[in-house]
Scaffold this motif. Structure first.
Motif, PDB file in Angstrom:
ATOM      1  N   ILE A  99      25.423 -37.294  -2.061  1.00  0.00           N
ATOM      2  CA  ILE A  99      24.141 -37.090  -1.379  1.00  0.00           C
ATOM      3  C   ILE A  99      23.919 -35.601  -1.125  1.00  0.00           C
ATOM      4  CG2 ILE A  99      22.900 -37.484   0.798  1.00  0.00           C
ATOM      5  CD1 ILE A  99      24.339 -40.325   0.789  1.00  0.00           C
ATOM      6  N   ARG A 100      24.949 -34.924  -0.641  1.00  0.00           N
ATOM      7  CA  ARG A 100      24.843 -33.483  -0.361  1.00  0.00           C
ATOM      8  C   ARG A 100      24.530 -32.704  -1.643  1.00  0.00           C
ATOM      9  NH1 ARG A 100      29.505 -33.013   1.628  1.00  0.00           N
ATOM     10  NH2 ARG A 100      30.547 -32.007  -0.107  1.00  0.00           N
ATOM     11  N   PHE A 101      25.211 -33.043  -2.742  1.00  0.00           N
ATOM     12  CA  PHE A 101      24.970 -32.327  -4.003  1.00  0.00           C
ATOM     13  C   PHE A 101      23.558 -32.573  -4.539  1.00  0.00           C
ATOM     14  CE2 PHE A 101      29.788 -32.571  -4.642  1.00  0.00           C
ATOM     15  CZ  PHE A 101      29.986 -31.272  -4.203  1.00  0.00           C
ATOM     16  N   VAL A 102      23.071 -33.814  -4.425  1.00  0.00           N
ATOM     17  CA  VAL A 102      21.717 -34.109  -4.905  1.00  0.00           C
ATOM     18  C   VAL A 102      20.696 -33.347  -4.054  1.00  0.00           C
ATOM     19  CG1 VAL A 102      19.983 -35.891  -5.345  1.00  0.00           C
ATOM     20  CG2 VAL A 102      22.384 -36.341  -5.887  1.00  0.00           C
ATOM     21  N   ARG A 103      20.909 -33.318  -2.744  1.00  0.00           N
ATOM     22  CA  ARG A 103      19.985 -32.562  -1.879  1.00  0.00           C
ATOM     23  C   ARG A 103      19.993 -31.078  -2.242  1.00  0.00           C
ATOM     24  NH1 ARG A 103      21.158 -36.103   3.290  1.00  0.00           N
ATOM     25  NH2 ARG A 103      19.455 -37.583   3.025  1.00  0.00           N
ATOM     26  N   THR A 104      21.157 -30.548  -2.531  1.00  0.00           N
ATOM     27  CA  THR A 104      21.261 -29.145  -2.926  1.00  0.00           C
ATOM     28  C   THR A 104      20.561 -28.918  -4.264  1.00  0.00           C
ATOM     29  OG1 THR A 104      23.350 -28.956  -1.720  1.00  0.00           O
ATOM     30  CG2 THR A 104      22.882 -27.229  -3.326  1.00  0.00           C
ATOM     31  N   ALA A 105      20.693 -29.879  -5.182  1.00  0.00           N
ATOM     32  CA  ALA A 105      20.004 -29.782  -6.480  1.00  0.00           C
ATOM     33  C   ALA A 105      18.490 -29.800  -6.280  1.00  0.00           C
ATOM     34  CB  ALA A 105      20.440 -30.930  -7.396  1.00  0.00           C
ATOM     35  N   ILE A 106      18.010 -30.649  -5.376  1.00  0.00           N
ATOM     36  CA  ILE A 106      16.576 -30.695  -5.087  1.00  0.00           C
ATOM     37  C   ILE A 106      16.121 -29.358  -4.513  1.00  0.00           C
ATOM     38  CG2 ILE A 106      14.809 -31.745  -3.598  1.00  0.00           C
ATOM     39  CD1 ILE A 106      16.363 -34.410  -3.910  1.00  0.00           C
ATOM     40  N   ASP A 107      16.934 -28.779  -3.641  1.00  0.00           N
ATOM     41  CA  ASP A 107      16.609 -27.458  -3.094  1.00  0.00           C
ATOM     42  C   ASP A 107      16.500 -26.436  -4.222  1.00  0.00           C
ATOM     43  OD1 ASP A 107      16.284 -25.574  -0.805  1.00  0.00           O
ATOM     44  OD2 ASP A 107      18.182 -24.761  -1.584  1.00  0.00           O
ATOM     45  N   GLY A 108      17.410 -26.532  -5.192  1.00  0.00           N
ATOM     46  CA  GLY A 108      17.344 -25.652  -6.363  1.00  0.00           C
ATOM     47  C   GLY A 108      16.053 -25.853  -7.145  1.00  0.00           C
ATOM     48  N   LEU A 109      15.633 -27.113  -7.266  1.00  0.00           N
ATOM     49  CA  LEU A 109      14.373 -27.409  -7.968  1.00  0.00           C
ATOM     50  C   LEU A 109      13.183 -26.746  -7.266  1.00  0.00           C
ATOM     51  CD1 LEU A 109      14.546 -31.195  -8.954  1.00  0.00           C
ATOM     52  CD2 LEU A 109      14.438 -29.234 -10.494  1.00  0.00           C
ATOM     53  N   THR A 110      13.141 -26.858  -5.946  1.00  0.00           N
ATOM     54  CA  THR A 110      11.998 -26.306  -5.214  1.00  0.00           C
ATOM     55  C   THR A 110      11.948 -24.784  -5.313  1.00  0.00           C
ATOM     56  OG1 THR A 110      13.192 -26.195  -3.113  1.00  0.00           O
ATOM     57  CG2 THR A 110      11.948 -28.221  -3.563  1.00  0.00           C
ATOM     58  N   LYS A 111      13.104 -24.170  -5.562  1.00  0.00           N
ATOM     59  CA  LYS A 111      13.171 -22.711  -5.660  1.00  0.00           C
ATOM     60  C   LYS A 111      13.224 -22.226  -7.112  1.00  0.00           C
ATOM     61  CE  LYS A 111      15.406 -22.352  -1.194  1.00  0.00           C
ATOM     62  NZ  LYS A 111      16.684 -22.273  -0.491  1.00  0.00           N
ATOM     63  N   ASN A 112      13.038 -23.166  -8.059  1.00  0.00           N
ATOM     64  CA  ASN A 112      13.150 -22.846  -9.489  1.00  0.00           C
ATOM     65  C   ASN A 112      14.486 -22.188  -9.831  1.00  0.00           C
ATOM     66  OD1 ASN A 112      10.706 -23.950 -10.312  1.00  0.00           O
ATOM     67  ND2 ASN A 112       9.584 -22.096  -9.789  1.00  0.00           N
ATOM     68  N   ASP A 113      15.529 -22.558  -9.091  1.00  0.00           N
ATOM     69  CA  ASP A 113      16.883 -22.081  -9.360  1.00  0.00           C
ATOM     70  C   ASP A 113      17.583 -23.177 -10.163  1.00  0.00           C
ATOM     71  OD1 ASP A 113      19.544 -21.305  -9.406  1.00  0.00           O
ATOM     72  OD2 ASP A 113      19.602 -20.724  -7.285  1.00  0.00           O
ATOM     73  N   PHE A 114      17.351 -23.126 -11.481  1.00  0.00           N
ATOM     74  CA  PHE A 114      17.818 -24.223 -12.329  1.00  0.00           C
ATOM     75  C   PHE A 114      19.332 -24.213 -12.533  1.00  0.00           C
ATOM     76  CE2 PHE A 114      13.292 -23.685 -13.671  1.00  0.00           C
ATOM     77  CZ  PHE A 114      12.835 -24.794 -12.971  1.00  0.00           C
ATOM     78  N   GLU A 115      19.961 -23.075 -12.345  1.00  0.00           N
ATOM     79  CA  GLU A 115      21.425 -23.033 -12.414  1.00  0.00           C
ATOM     80  C   GLU A 115      22.010 -23.830 -11.241  1.00  0.00           C
ATOM     81  OE1 GLU A 115      25.080 -19.817 -12.383  1.00  0.00           O
ATOM     82  OE2 GLU A 115      23.083 -19.125 -12.959  1.00  0.00           O
ATOM     83  N   LYS A 116      21.473 -23.592 -10.054  1.00  0.00           N
ATOM     84  CA  LYS A 116      21.895 -24.334  -8.858  1.00  0.00           C
ATOM     85  C   LYS A 116      21.611 -25.828  -9.035  1.00  0.00           C
ATOM     86  CE  LYS A 116      20.866 -24.468  -3.882  1.00  0.00           C
ATOM     87  NZ  LYS A 116      20.096 -23.801  -2.806  1.00  0.00           N
ATOM     88  N   THR A 117      20.437 -26.131  -9.568  1.00  0.00           N
ATOM     89  CA  THR A 117      20.035 -27.517  -9.788  1.00  0.00           C
ATOM     90  C   THR A 117      21.012 -28.206 -10.736  1.00  0.00           C
ATOM     91  OG1 THR A 117      17.713 -26.988  -9.442  1.00  0.00           O
ATOM     92  CG2 THR A 117      18.181 -28.985 -10.691  1.00  0.00           C
ATOM     93  N   ASN A 118      21.243 -27.605 -11.877  1.00  0.00           N
ATOM     94  CA  ASN A 118      22.110 -28.184 -12.900  1.00  0.00           C
ATOM     95  C   ASN A 118      23.536 -28.356 -12.378  1.00  0.00           C
ATOM     96  OD1 ASN A 118      22.551 -29.124 -15.622  1.00  0.00           O
ATOM     97  ND2 ASN A 118      23.657 -27.216 -15.959  1.00  0.00           N
ATOM     98  N   LEU A 119      24.060 -27.343 -11.722  1.00  0.00           N
ATOM     99  CA  LEU A 119      25.424 -27.384 -11.196  1.00  0.00           C
ATOM    100  C   LEU A 119      25.590 -28.554 -10.224  1.00  0.00           C
ATOM    101  CD1 LEU A 119      28.248 -26.005 -10.847  1.00  0.00           C
ATOM    102  CD2 LEU A 119      27.210 -24.774  -8.922  1.00  0.00           C
ATOM    103  N   ASN A 120      24.638 -28.708  -9.310  1.00  0.00           N
ATOM    104  CA  ASN A 120      24.776 -29.731  -8.274  1.00  0.00           C
ATOM    105  C   ASN A 120      24.482 -31.134  -8.773  1.00  0.00           C
ATOM    106  OD1 ASN A 120      25.590 -28.497  -5.562  1.00  0.00           O
ATOM    107  ND2 ASN A 120      24.201 -27.019  -6.471  1.00  0.00           N
ATOM    108  N   PHE A 121      23.530 -31.274  -9.703  1.00  0.00           N
ATOM    109  CA  PHE A 121      23.363 -32.594 -10.325  1.00  0.00           C
ATOM    110  C   PHE A 121      24.645 -32.956 -11.075  1.00  0.00           C
ATOM    111  CE2 PHE A 121      18.498 -32.397 -10.378  1.00  0.00           C
ATOM    112  CZ  PHE A 121      18.373 -33.381  -9.404  1.00  0.00           C
TER     113      PHE A 121
END
Length: 135
Positions: free
Chosen positions: A34-56
């Motif tokens: 749950i924490r990683f998916v939330r962090t990935a969503i945060d990456g999505l909202t900030k267009n930080d796709f590296e953060k998104t990909n890593l956490n997904f």
């Protein structure tokens, strides 16, 4: 010789994993996913796709772990496997399509599963205490 210093948090984390029941470990896995998916969503909202990909990816690793450790001698395991598989599919789709909606759907399933495990572990602990009180 290099001296390795572990933080108090790291020491606590290792200790809590080593002293947890199997149900508590499963709940910890859900918490992590749950924490990683939330962090990935945060990456999505900030267009930080590296953060998104890593956490997904981290959440998908947890889903793989949950699938691989199921005891298939229980009927419920087949249903859990299907639900884990679908949740993992949602995570892949959320990552590929950059879809927070699919990620939120995955969080919904993970949260429900976590709550179910939490309730089941409380019931099991209560029965264990009742058994030992009467045994």
């Amino acid at each position: 010789m290099r001296l390795l210093i572990t933080s108090p948090y790291e020491t606590y984390r290792k200790s809590s994993v080593q002293t947890s029941t199997p149900a508590q470990l499963v709940i910890m896995l859900y918490d992590g996913a749950i924490r990683f998916v939330r962090t990935a969503i945060d990456g999505l909202t900030k267009n930080d796709f590296e953060k998104t990909n890593l956490n997904f990816g981290k959440a998908q690793t947890i889903m793989s772990e949950l699938m691989s450790t199921l005891d298939h001698s229980y009927e419920v395991s087949k249903n859990l496997f299907s639900l884990y598989e679908y949740t993992n599919h949602l995570l892949i789709e959320a990552n590929i399509r950059k879809s927070p909606e699919k990620a939120e759907e995955a969080i919904g399933y993970l949260t429900e599963l976590r709550e179910t495990w939490l309730q089941a572990s409380k019931i099991a602990v209560g029965q264990g205490q009742a058994d030992s009180a009467h045994g």
